[in-house]
Design an enzyme around this catalytic site. Structure first.
Site, mmCIF file in Angstrom:
data_model
loop_
_atom_site.group_PDB
_atom_site.id
_atom_site.type_symbol
_atom_site.label_atom_id
_atom_site.label_comp_id
_atom_site.label_asym_id
_atom_site.label_seq_id
_atom_site.Cartn_x
_atom_site.Cartn_y
_atom_site.Cartn_z
ATOM 1 C CD GLU A 84 -16.989 12.224 19.083
ATOM 2 O OE1 GLU A 84 -17.104 13.089 18.187
ATOM 3 O OE2 GLU A 84 -15.922 11.961 19.644
ATOM 4 C CE LYS B 79 -20.038 11.891 8.760
ATOM 5 N NZ LYS B 79 -20.190 13.232 8.302
ATOM 6 C CG ASP C 111 -25.808 16.742 7.440
ATOM 7 O OD1 ASP C 111 -24.672 16.901 6.947
ATOM 8 O OD2 ASP C 111 -26.806 16.448 6.764
ATOM 9 C CE1 TYR D 79 -15.077 17.386 14.547
ATOM 10 C CE2 TYR D 79 -17.428 17.825 14.667
ATOM 11 C CZ TYR D 79 -16.249 17.832 13.966
ATOM 12 O OH TYR D 79 -16.227 18.276 12.677
ATOM 13 C CE LYS E 122 -21.518 10.474 5.469
ATOM 14 N NZ LYS E 122 -21.820 10.955 4.188
ATOM 15 C CB CYS F 288 -52.182 28.570 -17.104
ATOM 16 S SG CYS F 288 -52.296 29.090 -15.395
ATOM 17 C CB CYS G 89 -55.694 31.850 -16.258
ATOM 18 S SG CYS G 89 -54.045 31.854 -16.975
ATOM 19 C CB CYS H 143 -49.035 31.025 -16.685
ATOM 20 S SG CYS H 143 -50.499 31.971 -17.106
ATOM 21 C CB CYS I 235 -52.529 34.060 -14.355
ATOM 22 S SG CYS I 235 -52.336 32.414 -13.679
HETATM 23 S S1 IVH Z 1 -14.105 13.986 13.659
HETATM 24 C C1 IVH Z 1 -9.862 13.834 12.159
HETATM 25 N N1 IVH Z 1 -16.495 13.971 14.782
HETATM 26 O O1 IVH Z 1 -18.050 14.909 9.397
HETATM 27 C C2 IVH Z 1 -11.256 13.797 12.638
HETATM 28 N N2 IVH Z 1 -16.305 14.782 12.568
HETATM 29 O O2 IVH Z 1 -17.517 13.230 7.058
HETATM 30 C C3 IVH Z 1 -12.140 14.713 11.931
HETATM 31 N N3 IVH Z 1 -18.430 15.619 11.616
HETATM 32 O O3 IVH Z 1 -14.988 16.370 8.511
HETATM 33 C C4 IVH Z 1 -13.549 14.728 12.196
HETATM 34 N N4 IVH Z 1 -19.670 15.223 13.388
HETATM 35 O O4 IVH Z 1 -16.945 17.909 9.410
HETATM 36 C C5 IVH Z 1 -15.774 14.264 13.671
HETATM 37 N N5 IVH Z 1 -18.543 13.960 15.920
HETATM 38 C C6 IVH Z 1 -17.822 14.248 14.822
HETATM 39 C C7 IVH Z 1 -18.419 14.817 13.681
HETATM 40 C C8 IVH Z 1 -17.620 15.062 12.549
HETATM 41 C C9 IVH Z 1 -19.665 15.700 12.155
HETATM 42 C C10 IVH Z 1 -18.087 16.040 10.244
HETATM 43 C C11 IVH Z 1 -16.742 16.714 10.115
HETATM 44 C C12 IVH Z 1 -15.939 15.754 9.289
HETATM 45 C C13 IVH Z 1 -17.006 15.090 8.465
HETATM 46 C C14 IVH Z 1 -16.547 13.790 7.887
#
Ligand code: IVH
Length: 684
Positions: A116, A118, A120, A227, A314, A408, A411, A426, A432
């Protein structure tokens, strides 16, 4: 030996304190000051030390906890099961190690993974009772979180009611985030109003959900994906099937998720999204892989912090190399001087970068950055690229340390750096040019006098031609003077010249916009004056407390400081502002021009929509279009007829045209239903 012990103990304590502070910055202040990677390195170091010297470990060590975002202003509620975080991997080798552990724990049985994105953002738990959204809770410290239900209810993609054959109790978990376009739009608005810019979409999303005013949350489009099916009656579903089930209930589940037969398939997914992520409308910082089998997950279980059946991978923040050609200094509306690095152009995450902020003199000194240095630039979560490293090894022997400009750049007034302030300023506030122009731009901004027919370019021309040196001059403009005025203005970034001209229609709009601004309420006029530290909220506080400008001017430090939420810094700044004779004179002129300098108690039903620009479009069932428009006016909002970048949201009915819909999506303008609108006004 003894000495070594003591220093290890101190080291453990220091790391513990430092990491707790980073957690607090990240989760509570939603403003992190360290990259995820640096945090992980330090956390691992602490873990190692604690394993070797468990007697020195703090029982509440960050290694045992999942951050914490509990704030004072919301009800704290317990989670049904702990809300955990994930272990991280940063390269293929670590990922293969994880796969080897999974294989071992499964005793040679076959298994699959889901891969999946991740997202942000920040984690959320949603509880549905009898199909109705009952509670939305932040992660908090993992066992308890903040109840942010009212705010989450403003998020369009989160259904208030489930579809299909749902169980009486359902808990799902997921991530809330802000799209890149919405973030950029929000920051553009802030820049126009001279407000500090938000750092990145994640911080902004997390900060937004903690706002006290849900109407304000509704103006900032958030989105999200779920998720995890956390509580779902007695039925045990494999992860992939649970995602499908969540979709059947009408919950937002990301379509990018894949079921993978091997870790190699997962790797293909990772490699694909590592390059493709730049084309997504939202930010992701990696990929999450989870063992698909429900029974297998149960057998593998959890460590104190993480599930053993899931792992995050990551992405590297993209880094590029460049060279520092020169440093320029920009002067803002408040006189703050910001150094900017001019770099040899380079490519970073699909865009050409030629500048990076150097923040302030301390930042320059810490990096010891010098002209000609080779530098490394990153674009992590932040939208503005950042210089993260300077290569000092190849520098010429005669290179000289960078001296912050003493005067500055605009000016030539010698700069000042007040005690304890990181910023050089300044002091020539009255003449200015960028300070003067910046204040006028702020004054006409959307949240102040809202003269949208004037912008940066036109203000520049009016200033250079000598017609407008202060905001009050705007009210003395006449059409004859302006007609035919034109000047070419260079764009600072591209160097492109653009002709700013004052044609008949433009002039008409300026004159009528300036005239209309005389009806703008006192609190917005007060905000428009651009007094340091007096943002929109503080201006409202002052206006409603003192009722008119003369009372604000007459207030001494103690009186100001006694107003709730007005601290010493703001009080001093207000006093300083009114002590400058030119400012007093300006206010007198604005009074004569007819601006609002006292609170008019309007008979509003509420101020829930507080100046929001709203489009009503489509056919409605519950209200008529006219009723909706009246509700908007009665609750402090503004009806606008067409969708533009400045539209806050659209109340969208059935059969809203596809072209309009597309435009709204493209511009990142939120669409809400009439029921959601009614909820915003606390009807339901
Ligand atoms: S699963 C027990 N799936 O990333 C499982 N987390 O760094 C818990 N996050 O705490 C999380 N996308 O806030 C899961 N597809 C995804 C995610 C995801 C973003 C976040 C979530 C988690 C953090 C961990």
């Amino acid at each position: 030996m003894y000495i070594r012990r003591v220093s290890t103990q101190v080291k453990i304590q220091e790391l513990t304190i430092e990491l707790k502070q980073h957690n607090y910055n990240y989760y509570v202040l939603t403003n992190s000051t360290i990259s995820d990677r640096e945090f992980d390195v330090k956390l691992k170091e602490l873990e190692k030390l604690e394993q070797a010297f468990p007697q020195y470990a703090d029982p509440n060590s960050p290694t045992q906890q999942v951050g914490g975002d509990i704030t004072k202003n919301f009800n704290t509620v317990p989670h049904s099961t702990r809300m955990l975080s994930l272990g991280n991997t940063y390269n293929k080798e670590e990922l293969l190690d994880f796969d080897a552990r999974v294989a071992k724990l499964n005793g040679g049985n076959a298994y699959q993974y889901t891969a999946e994105l991740k997202f942000d953002g920040f984690a959320i738990a949603l509880r549905y009772v009898d199909g109705k959204l009952d509670q939305a809770i932040t992660r908090g410290d993992g066992t308890h979180g903040d109840d942010v239900t009212t705010n989450v209810k403003t998020i369009r993609s989160v259904p208030h009611k489930l579809k299909g054959n749902y169980p009486p109790m359902l808990e799902v978990r997921g991530e809330i985030f802000m799209h890149k376009a919405a973030f950029t739009k929000l920051n553009e608005g802030r820049a126009k109003n001279g407000e500090d810019l938000y750092k990145n979409p994640r911080n902004t999303a997390a900060g937004t959900i903690k706002m006290q005013d849900s109407a304000e949350v509704a103006k900032r489009p958030l989105d999200g994906f779920l998720y995890q099916l956390s509580e779902h009656g007695k039925e045990e579903l494999d992860h992939w099937d649970s995602l499908k089930r969540m979709k059947e209930y009408g919950l937002p589940v990301d379509d990018a998720t894949r079921l993978c037969d091997s870790i190699e398939d997962v790797w293909t997914f990772i490699e694909y999204w590592d390059t493709e992520r730049k084309n997504l409308s939202f930010e992701i910082d990696g990929v999450v892989i989870k063992v698909n089998g429900q029974l297998q997950q149960q057998e593998m279980g959890f460590t104190s912090k993480f599930p053993r059946w899931a792992m995050s991978y990551k992405f590297e923040t993209e880094r590029a190399e460049s060279r520092l050609i020169s440093i320029s200094y920009q002067v803002g509306r408040t006189g703050a001087v910001t150094p900017v690095a001019n770099l040899e152009p380079m490519q970073l995450l699909g865009t050409t970068v030629k500048r990076a902020s150097l923040h302030n003199a301390d930042f320059i000194a810490d990096l010891d950055i010098r002209l000609g240095d080779r530098v490394f630039v990153e674009k992590g979560g932040e939208i503005i690229p950042k210089i993260v490293e300077v290569d000092t090894s190849n520098r010429e022997a005669n290179s000289i340390p960078t001296q912050f400009t003493p005067a500055c750049p605009e000016c030539e007034t010698p700069l000042e750096r007040p005690e304890g302030d990181a910023v050089f300023r300044c002091p020539n506030t009255q003449s200015c040019p960028p300070q003067v122009k910046g204040r006028i731009e702020h004054f006409i901004g959307r949240k102040a006098m809202d003269v949208s027919s004037l912008g940066e370019g036109k203000i520049d021309v009016l200033y250079q031609s000598g017609f407008v040196k202060r905001a009050a001059d705007l009210y003395a403009l006449d059409a004859e003077q302006l007609l035919g005025l034109s000047k070419s203005i260079a764009n600072e970034d591209t160097g492109d010249e653009r002709l700013v001209s004052f044609k008949e229609k433009t002039v008409e709009n300026i004159i009528s916009g300036v005239e209309a601004s005389k009806n703008i309420s006192f609190e917005r006029v007060l905000f428009g004056l651009g007094i340091r530290f007096v943002g929109e909220t503080v201006a409202k506080k002052l206006a409603f407390h003192f009722k008119n400008i003369d009372a604000v001017i007459a207030a001494d430090f103690e009186t100001l400081n006694a107003v709730s939420e007005i601290g010493g810094v703001i009080a001093k700044s207000v006093i300083d502002y009114f002590n400058i004779p030119e400012n007093r004179e300006e206010i007198d002129r604005l009074k004569v021009a007819g601006l609002q300098f006292q609170v008019v108690e309007k008979e509003l039903a509420s101020n829930a929509l507080d100046g929001a620009k709203i489009v009503v479009s489509g056919v409605f069932g519950r209200f008529s279009r006219n009723e909706l428009k009246k509700l908007i006016e009665d609750n402090g909002g503004k009806n606008v007829s067409s969708i533009s970048k400045s539209t806050d949201f659209i109340v969208a009915g059935d059969s809203m045209g596809p072209a309009k819909k597309e435009k709204a999506e493209k511009l990142g303008v939120r669409m809400i239903t009439e029921d959601e609108f009614a909820r915003m006004l606390r009807f339901d």
